[in-house]
Write a protein that holds these residues in place. Structure first.
Motif, PDB file in Angstrom:
ATOM      1  N   GLY A 113       0.587  -1.601   0.035  1.00  0.00           N
ATOM      2  CA  GLY A 113       0.228  -0.012  -0.522  1.00  0.00           C
ATOM      3  C   GLY A 113       0.743   1.218  -0.213  1.00  0.00           C
ATOM      4  O   GLY A 113      -0.174   2.286  -0.102  1.00  0.00           O
ATOM      5  N   CYS A 114       1.873   1.022   0.265  1.00  0.00           N
ATOM      6  CA  CYS A 114       2.940   2.452  -0.390  1.00  0.00           C
ATOM      7  C   CYS A 114       4.237   2.356  -0.330  1.00  0.00           C
ATOM      8  O   CYS A 114       4.588   1.443  -1.181  1.00  0.00           O
ATOM      9  N   GLU A 115       3.934   3.620  -1.912  1.00  0.00           N
ATOM     10  CA  GLU A 115       5.565   2.893  -2.387  1.00  0.00           C
ATOM     11  C   GLU A 115       6.959   3.637  -1.733  1.00  0.00           C
ATOM     12  O   GLU A 115       6.834   4.306  -1.275  1.00  0.00           O
ATOM     13  N   THR A 116       7.939   3.296  -2.562  1.00  0.00           N
ATOM     14  CA  THR A 116       9.479   3.669  -1.882  1.00  0.00           C
ATOM     15  C   THR A 116       9.583   4.788  -2.673  1.00  0.00           C
ATOM     16  O   THR A 116       8.743   5.780  -3.392  1.00  0.00           O
ATOM     17  N   VAL A 117       9.885   5.751  -1.685  1.00  0.00           N
ATOM     18  CA  VAL A 117      10.290   6.505  -1.653  1.00  0.00           C
ATOM     19  C   VAL A 117      11.688   7.337  -1.674  1.00  0.00           C
ATOM     20  O   VAL A 117      12.407   6.857  -0.806  1.00  0.00           O
ATOM     21  N   ILE A 118      12.447   8.315  -2.623  1.00  0.00           N
ATOM     22  CA  ILE A 118      13.552   8.287  -3.057  1.00  0.00           C
ATOM     23  C   ILE A 118      13.822  10.094  -2.544  1.00  0.00           C
ATOM     24  O   ILE A 118      12.705  11.294  -2.545  1.00  0.00           O
ATOM     25  N   ASP A 119      14.795  10.689  -1.624  1.00  0.00           N
ATOM     26  CA  ASP A 119      15.205  11.383  -1.838  1.00  0.00           C
ATOM     27  C   ASP A 119      15.915  12.414  -3.173  1.00  0.00           C
ATOM     28  O   ASP A 119      16.412  11.795  -3.635  1.00  0.00           O
ATOM     29  N   PHE A 120      15.143  13.553  -3.421  1.00  0.00           N
ATOM     30  CA  PHE A 120      15.439  13.501  -4.436  1.00  0.00           C
ATOM     31  C   PHE A 120      17.158  14.214  -5.028  1.00  0.00           C
ATOM     32  O   PHE A 120      17.452  13.756  -6.034  1.00  0.00           O
ATOM     33  N   GLN A 121      17.729  15.145  -3.707  1.00  0.00           N
ATOM     34  CA  GLN A 121      18.555  14.846  -4.085  1.00  0.00           C
ATOM     35  C   GLN A 121      19.780  14.145  -4.537  1.00  0.00           C
ATOM     36  O   GLN A 121      20.774  14.071  -5.672  1.00  0.00           O
ATOM     37  N   SER A 122      19.716  13.314  -4.076  1.00  0.00           N
ATOM     38  CA  SER A 122      20.697  12.063  -3.625  1.00  0.00           C
ATOM     39  C   SER A 122      20.411  11.133  -5.543  1.00  0.00           C
ATOM     40  O   SER A 122      20.971  10.973  -6.234  1.00  0.00           O
ATOM     41  N   LEU A 123      18.599  11.513  -5.879  1.00  0.00           N
ATOM     42  CA  LEU A 123      18.337  11.581  -6.752  1.00  0.00           C
ATOM     43  C   LEU A 123      19.328  12.010  -8.109  1.00  0.00           C
ATOM     44  O   LEU A 123      19.942  11.596  -9.228  1.00  0.00           O
ATOM     45  N   LYS A 124      19.427  13.119  -7.639  1.00  0.00           N
ATOM     46  CA  LYS A 124      19.932  14.354  -9.053  1.00  0.00           C
ATOM     47  C   LYS A 124      21.627  13.980  -8.710  1.00  0.00           C
ATOM     48  O   LYS A 124      21.671  14.111 -10.044  1.00  0.00           O
ATOM     49  N   THR A 125      22.457  13.395  -7.148  1.00  0.00           N
ATOM     50  CA  THR A 125      24.092  13.464  -7.725  1.00  0.00           C
ATOM     51  C   THR A 125      23.734  11.775  -8.407  1.00  0.00           C
ATOM     52  O   THR A 125      24.843  11.738  -9.225  1.00  0.00           O
ATOM     53  N   ALA A 126      23.018  10.940  -8.225  1.00  0.00           N
ATOM     54  CA  ALA A 126      23.280   9.841  -9.148  1.00  0.00           C
ATOM     55  C   ALA A 126      22.803   9.815 -11.268  1.00  0.00           C
ATOM     56  O   ALA A 126      23.623   9.880 -10.932  1.00  0.00           O
ATOM     57  N   TYR A 127      21.883  10.906 -11.127  1.00  0.00           N
ATOM     58  CA  TYR A 127      22.258  11.072 -12.387  1.00  0.00           C
ATOM     59  C   TYR A 127      23.443  12.196 -12.591  1.00  0.00           C
ATOM     60  O   TYR A 127      23.939  11.320 -14.042  1.00  0.00           O
ATOM     61  N   ARG A 128      23.938  12.647 -12.001  1.00  0.00           N
ATOM     62  CA  ARG A 128      25.317  13.412 -12.661  1.00  0.00           C
ATOM     63  C   ARG A 128      26.252  12.277 -12.768  1.00  0.00           C
ATOM     64  O   ARG A 128      26.786  12.920 -13.469  1.00  0.00           O
ATOM     65  N   ARG A 129      26.526  11.448 -11.293  1.00  0.00           N
ATOM     66  CA  ARG A 129      27.638  10.434 -11.403  1.00  0.00           C
ATOM     67  C   ARG A 129      27.353   9.697 -13.102  1.00  0.00           C
ATOM     68  O   ARG A 129      28.584   9.259 -13.603  1.00  0.00           O
ATOM     69  N   TYR A 130      26.272   9.649 -13.313  1.00  0.00           N
ATOM     70  CA  TYR A 130      26.106   8.427 -14.406  1.00  0.00           C
ATOM     71  C   TYR A 130      26.609   9.562 -15.768  1.00  0.00           C
ATOM     72  O   TYR A 130      27.012   8.390 -16.677  1.00  0.00           O
ATOM     73  N   LYS A 131      25.510  10.236 -15.711  1.00  0.00           N
ATOM     74  CA  LYS A 131      26.121  11.650 -17.135  1.00  0.00           C
ATOM     75  C   LYS A 131      27.531  12.177 -17.097  1.00  0.00           C
ATOM     76  O   LYS A 131      28.036  11.711 -17.747  1.00  0.00           O
ATOM     77  N   LYS A 132      28.556  11.892 -16.328  1.00  0.00           N
ATOM     78  CA  LYS A 132      29.548  11.788 -16.195  1.00  0.00           C
ATOM     79  C   LYS A 132      30.494  10.569 -16.250  1.00  0.00           C
ATOM     80  O   LYS A 132      32.299  10.322 -16.752  1.00  0.00           O
ATOM     81  N   GLY A 133      29.866   9.925 -17.110  1.00  0.00           N
ATOM     82  CA  GLY A 133      30.632   8.038 -17.501  1.00  0.00           C
ATOM     83  C   GLY A 133      30.794   6.654 -16.187  1.00  0.00           C
ATOM     84  O   GLY A 133      30.848   6.449 -16.653  1.00  0.00           O
ATOM     85  N   GLU A 134      29.609   6.850 -14.698  1.00  0.00           N
ATOM     86  CA  GLU A 134      29.721   6.176 -13.677  1.00  0.00           C
ATOM     87  C   GLU A 134      29.072   5.899 -14.272  1.00  0.00           C
ATOM     88  O   GLU A 134      27.665   5.922 -14.005  1.00  0.00           O
ATOM     89  N   LYS A 135      28.779   4.023 -14.186  1.00  0.00           N
ATOM     90  CA  LYS A 135      28.090   2.745 -14.558  1.00  0.00           C
ATOM     91  C   LYS A 135      28.098   2.368 -13.234  1.00  0.00           C
ATOM     92  O   LYS A 135      28.934   1.787 -12.893  1.00  0.00           O
ATOM     93  N   PRO A 136      25.903   1.903 -13.060  1.00  0.00           N
ATOM     94  CA  PRO A 136      26.061   0.826 -11.554  1.00  0.00           C
ATOM     95  C   PRO A 136      26.832   0.209 -11.823  1.00  0.00           C
ATOM     96  O   PRO A 136      26.003  -0.616 -13.091  1.00  0.00           O
ATOM     97  N   PRO A 137      26.715  -1.188 -10.605  1.00  0.00           N
ATOM     98  CA  PRO A 137      26.973  -2.943 -11.003  1.00  0.00           C
ATOM     99  C   PRO A 137      25.390  -2.716 -11.494  1.00  0.00           C
ATOM    100  O   PRO A 137      24.594  -2.340 -11.170  1.00  0.00           O
ATOM    101  N   LEU A 138      25.147  -4.356 -12.409  1.00  0.00           N
ATOM    102  CA  LEU A 138      24.393  -5.070 -12.598  1.00  0.00           C
ATOM    103  C   LEU A 138      23.827  -5.078 -11.595  1.00  0.00           C
ATOM    104  O   LEU A 138      24.044  -5.561 -10.597  1.00  0.00           O
ATOM    105  N   LEU A 139      22.056  -5.891 -11.277  1.00  0.00           N
ATOM    106  CA  LEU A 139      21.299  -6.298 -10.603  1.00  0.00           C
ATOM    107  C   LEU A 139      21.525  -7.640 -10.683  1.00  0.00           C
ATOM    108  O   LEU A 139      21.863  -8.139 -11.634  1.00  0.00           O
ATOM    109  N   PRO A 140      21.738  -8.341  -9.251  1.00  0.00           N
ATOM    110  CA  PRO A 140      21.795  -9.759  -9.192  1.00  0.00           C
ATOM    111  C   PRO A 140      20.948 -10.492 -10.569  1.00  0.00           C
ATOM    112  O   PRO A 140      21.657 -11.671 -11.040  1.00  0.00           O
TER     113      PRO A 140
END
Length: 89
Positions: free
Chosen positions: A52-79
């Motif tokens: 009955g409730c959705e996961t909620v994400i901190d917006f600043q951390s989302l922006k930081t993750a996006y910046r990391r991705y745009k700079k070429g960092e790639k997160p590991p694959l999911l299991p």
């Protein structure tokens, strides 16, 4: 002699403090990428989803993750992607 009216244009951009996982996936446009960020701790979870409730994400951390991705960092694959042989982006 006519004076032109003085106009002051003020635009205040208000960013949300947090967004739902669904909204984050729509903003980024790559749901699998957001899932990887969540799984590997690239974004901060404000509230874990459940019945009955959705996961909620901190917006600043989302922006930081996006910046990391745009700079070429790639997160590991999911299991599940590693087991399945992986799938790119």
């Amino acid at each position: 002699m006519g004076l032109e009216p003085c106009t002051l244009s003020v635009t205040a951009a208000f960013e949300p403090l947090a967004v739902t996982k669904k909204a984050a996936m729509q903003m980024v446009g790559m749901p699998k990428l957001v899932q990887r960020w969540l799984h590997h701790g690239w974004v901060e979870i404000v509230r874990q989803g459940g019945r009955g409730c959705e996961t909620v994400i901190d917006f600043q951390s989302l922006k930081t993750a996006y910046r990391r991705y745009k700079k070429g960092e790639k997160p590991p694959l999911l299991p599940s992607e590693v087991v399945a042989g992986g799938c790119g982006e």
